[in-house]
Design a protein around this motif. Structure first.
Motif, PDB file in Angstrom:
ATOM      1  N   PHE A 133       0.845  -1.189   0.000  1.00 33.12           N
ATOM      2  CA  PHE A 133       0.000   0.000   0.000  1.00 33.12           C
ATOM      3  C   PHE A 133       0.882   1.242   0.000  1.00 33.12           C
ATOM      4  CE2 PHE A 133       0.713  -1.244   4.399  1.00 33.12           C
ATOM      5  CZ  PHE A 133       1.124  -0.059   4.989  1.00 33.12           C
ATOM      6  N   ASP A 134       0.296   2.350  -0.413  1.00 33.85           N
ATOM      7  CA  ASP A 134       0.980   3.631  -0.407  1.00 33.85           C
ATOM      8  C   ASP A 134       0.695   4.304   0.928  1.00 33.85           C
ATOM      9  OD1 ASP A 134       2.188   6.001  -0.890  1.00 33.85           O
ATOM     10  OD2 ASP A 134       0.856   6.660  -2.491  1.00 33.85           O
ATOM     11  N   GLY A 135       1.739   4.519   1.711  1.00 32.60           N
ATOM     12  CA  GLY A 135       1.547   5.087   3.043  1.00 32.60           C
ATOM     13  C   GLY A 135       1.047   6.510   3.040  1.00 32.60           C
ATOM     14  N   LEU A 136       1.210   7.241   1.937  1.00 30.28           N
ATOM     15  CA  LEU A 136       0.717   8.607   1.864  1.00 30.28           C
ATOM     16  C   LEU A 136      -0.735   8.675   1.415  1.00 30.28           C
ATOM     17  CD1 LEU A 136       3.780  10.372   0.231  1.00 30.28           C
ATOM     18  CD2 LEU A 136       3.184  10.254   2.644  1.00 30.28           C
ATOM     19  N   GLU A 137      -1.261   7.592   0.863  1.00 35.23           N
ATOM     20  CA  GLU A 137      -2.625   7.613   0.344  1.00 35.23           C
ATOM     21  C   GLU A 137      -3.571   6.784   1.207  1.00 35.23           C
ATOM     22  OE1 GLU A 137      -5.666   8.779  -2.059  1.00 35.23           O
ATOM     23  OE2 GLU A 137      -3.584   9.462  -2.085  1.00 35.23           O
ATOM     24  N   SER A 138      -3.258   5.526   1.430  1.00 34.45           N
ATOM     25  CA  SER A 138      -4.122   4.629   2.210  1.00 34.45           C
ATOM     26  C   SER A 138      -3.244   3.870   3.200  1.00 34.45           C
ATOM     27  CB  SER A 138      -4.870   3.653   1.292  1.00 34.45           C
ATOM     28  OG  SER A 138      -5.672   4.352   0.368  1.00 34.45           O
ATOM     29  N   ASN A 139      -3.107   4.433   4.366  1.00 35.50           N
ATOM     30  CA  ASN A 139      -2.243   3.839   5.385  1.00 35.50           C
ATOM     31  C   ASN A 139      -3.118   3.225   6.478  1.00 35.50           C
ATOM     32  OD1 ASN A 139      -0.217   3.105   7.090  1.00 35.50           O
ATOM     33  ND2 ASN A 139       0.429   5.169   7.619  1.00 35.50           N
ATOM     34  N   PRO A 140      -3.182   1.898   6.578  1.00 36.28           N
ATOM     35  CA  PRO A 140      -4.025   1.292   7.616  1.00 36.28           C
ATOM     36  C   PRO A 140      -3.493   1.479   9.033  1.00 36.28           C
ATOM     37  CG  PRO A 140      -2.862  -0.398   6.383  1.00 36.28           C
ATOM     38  CD  PRO A 140      -2.577   0.890   5.706  1.00 36.28           C
ATOM     39  N   TYR A 141      -2.237   1.915   9.182  1.00 37.13           N
ATOM     40  CA  TYR A 141      -1.640   2.069  10.509  1.00 37.13           C
ATOM     41  C   TYR A 141      -1.483   3.543  10.903  1.00 37.13           C
ATOM     42  CZ  TYR A 141      -0.347  -2.651   9.152  1.00 37.13           C
ATOM     43  OH  TYR A 141      -0.380  -3.947   8.707  1.00 37.13           O
ATOM     44  N   ARG A 142      -2.197   4.428  10.231  1.00 32.87           N
ATOM     45  CA  ARG A 142      -2.033   5.848  10.517  1.00 32.87           C
ATOM     46  C   ARG A 142      -2.669   6.210  11.846  1.00 32.87           C
ATOM     47  NH1 ARG A 142      -6.074   7.976   5.710  1.00 32.87           N
ATOM     48  NH2 ARG A 142      -8.036   7.255   6.637  1.00 32.87           N
ATOM     49  N   SER A 143      -2.114   7.242  12.461  1.00 35.20           N
ATOM     50  CA  SER A 143      -2.640   7.731  13.733  1.00 35.20           C
ATOM     51  C   SER A 143      -3.737   8.757  13.483  1.00 35.20           C
ATOM     52  CB  SER A 143      -1.512   8.357  14.555  1.00 35.20           C
ATOM     53  OG  SER A 143      -0.953   9.459  13.870  1.00 35.20           O
ATOM     54  N   ARG A 144      -4.276   9.269  14.576  1.00 33.94           N
ATOM     55  CA  ARG A 144      -5.339  10.259  14.446  1.00 33.94           C
ATOM     56  C   ARG A 144      -4.818  11.551  13.822  1.00 33.94           C
ATOM     57  NH1 ARG A 144      -9.045  12.575  19.493  1.00 33.94           N
ATOM     58  NH2 ARG A 144     -10.376  13.948  18.228  1.00 33.94           N
ATOM     59  N   LYS A 145      -3.624  11.953  14.215  1.00 32.52           N
ATOM     60  CA  LYS A 145      -3.039  13.171  13.659  1.00 32.52           C
ATOM     61  C   LYS A 145      -2.750  12.996  12.176  1.00 32.52           C
ATOM     62  CE  LYS A 145      -1.258  17.306  14.078  1.00 32.52           C
ATOM     63  NZ  LYS A 145      -2.089  18.477  14.390  1.00 32.52           N
ATOM     64  N   GLN A 146      -2.265  11.860  11.783  1.00 29.33           N
ATOM     65  CA  GLN A 146      -1.990  11.610  10.370  1.00 29.33           C
ATOM     66  C   GLN A 146      -3.281  11.603   9.555  1.00 29.33           C
ATOM     67  OE1 GLN A 146       0.150   7.907  10.693  1.00 29.33           O
ATOM     68  NE2 GLN A 146       2.149   8.918  10.559  1.00 29.33           N
ATOM     69  N   ARG A 147      -4.340  11.049  10.130  1.00 31.81           N
ATOM     70  CA  ARG A 147      -5.627  11.048   9.420  1.00 31.81           C
ATOM     71  C   ARG A 147      -6.145  12.467   9.223  1.00 31.81           C
ATOM     72  NH1 ARG A 147     -10.721  11.350  11.259  1.00 31.81           N
ATOM     73  NH2 ARG A 147     -10.078  10.997  13.416  1.00 31.81           N
ATOM     74  N   GLN A 148      -5.990  13.325  10.221  1.00 27.43           N
ATOM     75  CA  GLN A 148      -6.440  14.699  10.087  1.00 27.43           C
ATOM     76  C   GLN A 148      -5.640  15.446   9.023  1.00 27.43           C
ATOM     77  OE1 GLN A 148      -6.079  16.202  14.076  1.00 27.43           O
ATOM     78  NE2 GLN A 148      -7.941  15.199  14.810  1.00 27.43           N
ATOM     79  N   GLU A 149      -4.324  15.239   9.004  1.00 24.32           N
ATOM     80  CA  GLU A 149      -3.515  15.888   7.984  1.00 24.32           C
ATOM     81  C   GLU A 149      -3.868  15.371   6.589  1.00 24.32           C
ATOM     82  OE1 GLU A 149       0.491  15.243   9.092  1.00 24.32           O
ATOM     83  OE2 GLU A 149       0.458  16.647  10.795  1.00 24.32           O
ATOM     84  N   TRP A 150      -4.145  14.079   6.482  1.00 22.78           N
ATOM     85  CA  TRP A 150      -4.543  13.526   5.188  1.00 22.78           C
ATOM     86  C   TRP A 150      -5.868  14.110   4.733  1.00 22.78           C
ATOM     87  CZ3 TRP A 150      -8.924  10.803   3.889  1.00 22.78           C
ATOM     88  CH2 TRP A 150      -8.944  10.243   2.612  1.00 22.78           C
TER      89      TRP A 150
END
Length: 653
Positions: free
Chosen positions: A524-541
């Motif tokens: 998977f592409d960690g900048l597009e669909s990251n299943p292990y992202r945190s809450r802060k990373q989700r907000q930035e995305w």
């Protein structure tokens, strides 16, 4: 009586070593004296008579010593630079020579430079077709295109080289010699795989509120499901952590995640409701009533609803406004799917046709006659977009900016349909819309789903069949199923989990998670669909995705046409502008001579210069017309003389 020898008489004075090293500072008016003899110390310098003019000149030089020192310093630095440049250029030439790279030990590198990339791998990520060139392009435009091509070529090479870092490989299921993989049960697969993969197979017994519809988030980490009798739940299905569970006390027909796992769209009996992941109701959209099916377009932030009244509605969830409400004029809309390649909505109708819709057009973009009876299910292959998740981090976004020319491996797009005539067909969506394969099933498939790697799943009653092709982005072979599984009740919904070899099935008895080896993309592409992202990373995305939101007006059948020039529309606009203004604003301005000095800009000379330019333009036009006449005469002479003239020759061009 002995006398002490005088200095300078051949006997040197005995001095200390430190005193011998010291030298008397020389004044600027003193001159250096050469040694008198070898081994003899020089005597005291004799004073010379100096001219008055020489003394004045030296005093003047001493007065301007600061200025002269700065000039001398600049000259010295300039000379040192000039001496240094050829050495540096020589070193650079030596470094650029092949085979001149040396290691710390001094040995030469036998393979200098970066590792070569195979052409096939680089072509996989290539997005520009260099065979097509813009005619009559300006030099500035041509230079920009050349820079874009060079940048795209560099990006494709980097993406192909970094593909080696994608360590995960797709799974597969292979039987023994002569063994049919369709006879392998889920229990056998669970016993053969590791503990982490075996935990992904489970059954939820929820007979009280069934049948169930389900959906996975874009990252593949979360799952939500809703029962017909009002049961709504969302959970992290990997860790089995429940996020929310409510009962809306109303019939639920469909459920979908929005752009992230934090928002849910639930199609209830009367209106459309939006909930968060804690089960709190955020919105009630009353303009979307009696909704039967839901689809979400992630790159456009559009929630698409199909209703019993026959309306197709596009809701922009970023601003909360309805973009378009289209009347399909085909009765109840119960079958809907989206094409991930171009975001076009496919609707199945009771007359056996499938219509393709865009929010910018009031009429369907195309209609395909698929079955002799009503259409029961539609699914579109997602191969056109899953390569987005395979590109290494940072390479995709820049590639998408250059030109919307997809790689060659993305050209396979299929649509699978099933109808009341018990036919399962796979159509080609690359402009022909012709069936590529068909199969008659004992029962009509009520639900269809494509996986990321092109596997096709069909739900027929309480049985789920899965077909596969020869590889990724290939046509599924409908002759023999890849896997078969029998459930506790009739199938009501199918959905493949992204980046996991899992098929979620909703039926009247609850939810079943099946293991399907080789169904999903392993990387998977960690900048597009990251299943292990945190809450802060989700907000930035989310902020980044909102800034890159695609307008709804750009949804069309061929997204490649967005980078082309619409010549017909351009000419039509030019013609309308000329009629509105009464003249052509882009026409060539008449020649106006520039004024000259010394009496050469009189009225007579200005008229002569204008006349000269007009005559030259007239000569060019006459020359062009003569060349055209000569070409026509040559073409007429080239015709065979034995043929008799005909009345139809007037239509020959």
């Amino acid at each position: 009586m002995e006398t002490v020898p005088r200095p300078g008489k051949g006997v040197p004075l005995k001095k200390d070593k430190l005193q011998a090293k010291r030298k008397k500072p020389r004044r600027y008016w003193e001159e250096e004296t050469a040694p008198t003899a070898a081994g003899a110390s020089p005597g005291p310098p004799r004073k010379k008579k100096k001219n008055l003019e020489l003394r004045r000149q030296k005093l003047k030089n001493a007065h301007n010593s600061k200025k002269s020192w700065s000039s001398k310093k600049s000259q010295v630095t300039k000379k040192s630079r000039e001496q240094r440049r050829p050495r540096e250029q020589k070193n650079l030439r030596e470094q650029k020579k092949p085979g001149s790279q040396q290691s710390l030990s001094g040995a030469q590198d036998p393979f200098p430079g970066p590792a070569p990339v195979p052409v096939q791998k680089a072509r996989k990520f290539c997005r520009i077709d260099k065979s097509k060139k813009l005619p009559h392009s300006l030099p500035k435009t041509q230079s920009k295109l050349e820079v874009a091509e060079a940048l795209e070529e560099e990006i494709s090479i980097k993406a192909a080289r970094s593909e080696l870092l994608l360590a995960e490989e797709p799974g597969f299921l292979e039987g023994d010699d002569g063994e049919d993989t369709a006879k392998i049960r889920q229990a056998d697969i669970v016993e053969a795989v590791d503990i982490a993969s075996a935990a992904k197979h489970f059954d939820l017994n929820l007979r009280q509120f069934g049948p169930y519809r389900l959906d996975y988030s874009r990252t593949g980490r979360h799952m939500t499901f809703a029962g017909r009798r009002g049961h709504v739940a969302a959970l992290d299905w990997v860790t089995k952590k429940l996020m929310c569970e409510i009962n809306v006390m109303e019939a639920v027909r469909d459920i979908r995640f929005l752009h992230s796992e934090a928002l849910l769209a639930v199609a209830q009996n009367r209106w459309l409701h939006i909930y968060d992941n804690q089960g709190i109701e955020l919105h009630c959209v009353r303009r979307c009533d009696r909704v039967t099916r839901l689809e979400f377009l992630p790159f456009h932030f559009l929630l698409t609803t199909a209703s019993e009244t026959g309306f197709l509605t596009y809701l922009d969830v970023s601003v909360g406004k309805i973009v378009a409400a289209l009347n399909a004029r085909a009765g109840r809309l119960n079958v809907m799917a989206q094409n991930p390649y171009n975001a076009v909505i496919h609707l199945g109708h009771s007359n056996g046709t499938v219509s393709l819709w865009s929010p910018s057009v009031q009429e369907p973009l195309a209609k395909i006659l698929c079955h002799r009876g009503g259409v029961q299910a539609v699914a579109v292959d997602s191969t056109g977009t899953l390569a987005l998740n395979c590109v290494p981090q940072g390479g995709l976004r820049l590639m998408a900016i250059l030109l919307p020319q997809p790689p060659k491996c993305w050209d396979h797009r299929y649509m699978a349909t099933s109808g009341l005539d018990h036919q399962l067909k796979v159509f080609d969506l690359r402009g022909t819309y012709q069936p590529l394969s068909a199969r008659t099933l004992p029962l009509g498939a009520g639900h269809l789903a494509f996986s990321q790697r092109g596997l096709l799943a069909a739900g027929m009653g309480d049985v789920v069949n899965i077909w596969t092709g020869q590889g990724k982005a290939t046509l599924p072979a409908l002759e023999r199923p890849y896997l078969t599984h029998r459930l506790a009740g009739p199938v009501h919904g199918l959905q493949f989990c992204p980046f996991e070899d899992v098929l979620g099935v909703g039926h009247s008895g609850g939810i079943t998670s099946m293991l399907v080896p080789g169904a999903a993309e392993p990387n998977f592409d960690g900048l597009e669909s990251n299943p292990y992202r945190s809450r802060k990373q989700r907000q930035e995305w989310e902020v980044k995705a909102l800034l890159e939101k695609v307008p709804a007006e750009l949804i069309c059948l061929n997204p490649r046409a967005l980078a082309e020039v619409d010549v017909i529309s351009l000419e039509q606009r030019k013609k309308e502008r000329m009629e509105r203004l009464g003249y052509d604003p882009e026409a060539k301005a008449p020649f106006q001579p520039k004024p000259k000095r010394k009496g050469r800009s009189s009225t007579g000379s200005m008229v002569k210069r204008k006349k000269k330019v007009l005559e030259q333009e007239h000569r060019d036009k006459v020359r062009q017309s003569l060349e055209e006449q000569q070409k026509q005469q040559k073409q007429q002479k080239a015709k065979p003389t034995g043929v008799q003239p005909s009345a139809l020759d007037r239509f020959v061009r």
